[in-house]
Design an enzyme around this catalytic site. Structure first.
Site, PDB file in Angstrom:
ATOM      1  N   TYR A  88      10.820  36.583  85.099  1.00 38.78           N
ATOM      2  CA  TYR A  88      11.193  36.674  83.603  1.00 38.78           C
ATOM      3  C   TYR A  88      11.863  35.019  83.445  1.00 38.78           C
ATOM      4  CZ  TYR A  88      15.346  37.346  80.377  1.00 38.78           C
ATOM      5  OH  TYR A  88      15.757  36.948  79.433  1.00 38.78           O
ATOM      6  N   GLU A 138      18.964  43.771  74.183  1.00 37.13           N
ATOM      7  CA  GLU A 138      20.831  42.793  75.321  1.00 37.13           C
ATOM      8  C   GLU A 138      22.157  43.922  75.167  1.00 37.13           C
ATOM      9  OE1 GLU A 138      21.610  40.425  77.693  1.00 37.13           O
ATOM     10  OE2 GLU A 138      20.019  39.487  77.129  1.00 37.13           O
ATOM     11  N   TRP A 174      21.037  43.351  83.987  1.00 35.88           N
ATOM     12  CA  TRP A 174      19.914  42.726  83.620  1.00 35.88           C
ATOM     13  C   TRP A 174      18.634  43.476  83.838  1.00 35.88           C
ATOM     14  CZ3 TRP A 174      17.866  41.972  79.028  1.00 35.88           C
ATOM     15  CH2 TRP A 174      17.284  41.969  78.482  1.00 35.88           C
TER      16      TRP A 174
END
Length: 184
Positions: free
Chosen positions: A15, A37, A45
């Site tokens: 990522y 988000e 995350w």
């Protein structure tokens, strides 16, 4: 090769190296990150990255027009999906955010035109990197206020700043990271 210290697992390294901080201008991608988000609030995350494919499947590949039409039956279906964060407020907020997103597109021509105006149309570059990054900035606070005013949910200043980092509105790669100079 040096990279930001938060990228430690195979998933977060991929990522980091391919997506994080890369300027995004496609509305579908911007919508995906806005929803992810918001889903991340209170979680890591990494958790969201592991669930991302399930989100894409469950939320019609983040087709904003489809999501705006979701009803209580679809909400129940999503809340039964163990592959996503099964929080009613977050699921319902995704639907509300889709409706608000469509209104912004109608008003500004695209969500891209709306959101990138908060940074003058080009990425902000931080000299200190993510390790020194604040939880929010004046720009993320202004973006948050505008999104909330337009009916968006789960878009506080901290979530907005994480969104801005993710979609490249701000380059918070550590200056020693190989991506810092690559991303403009």
């Amino acid at each position: 090769m040096r990279r930001c210290t938060w990228a430690r697992t195979d998933l977060s390294i991929m990522y980091h190296d391919q997506e994080w901080g890369v300027p995004q201008h496609r509305d579908r991608v911007l919508f995906e990150f806005l929803i992810l988000e918001g889903a991340q609030a209170g979680l890591s995350w990494e958790t969201i990255l592991r669930k991302r494919d399930n989100y894409r499947e469950g939320f019609d590949n983040f087709d904003v027009k489809e999501i705006a039409k979701y009803d209580s039956r679809k909400v129940s279906q999503l809340l039964a999906n163990p592959g996503i964060v099964r929080n009613r407020l977050k699921v319902v907020s995704a639907i509300q955010n889709a409706k608000s997103f469509l209104q912004v597109q109608k008003e500004f021509g695209s969500f891209d035109a709306f959101v990138w105006a908060f940074v003058g149309g080009k990425p902000l570059r931080r000299k200190s990197g993510v390790s020194q990054a604040p939880a929010s900035t004046a720009e993320s606070e202004t973006l948050s206020r505008e999104l909330l005013r337009r009916g968006f949910k789960f878009v506080g200043p901290t979530i907005c700043y994480a969104f801005m980092q993710a979609v490249g509105m701000v380059n918070d790669h550590d200056p020693q990271c190989f991506r810092y100079k690559e991303i403009r």
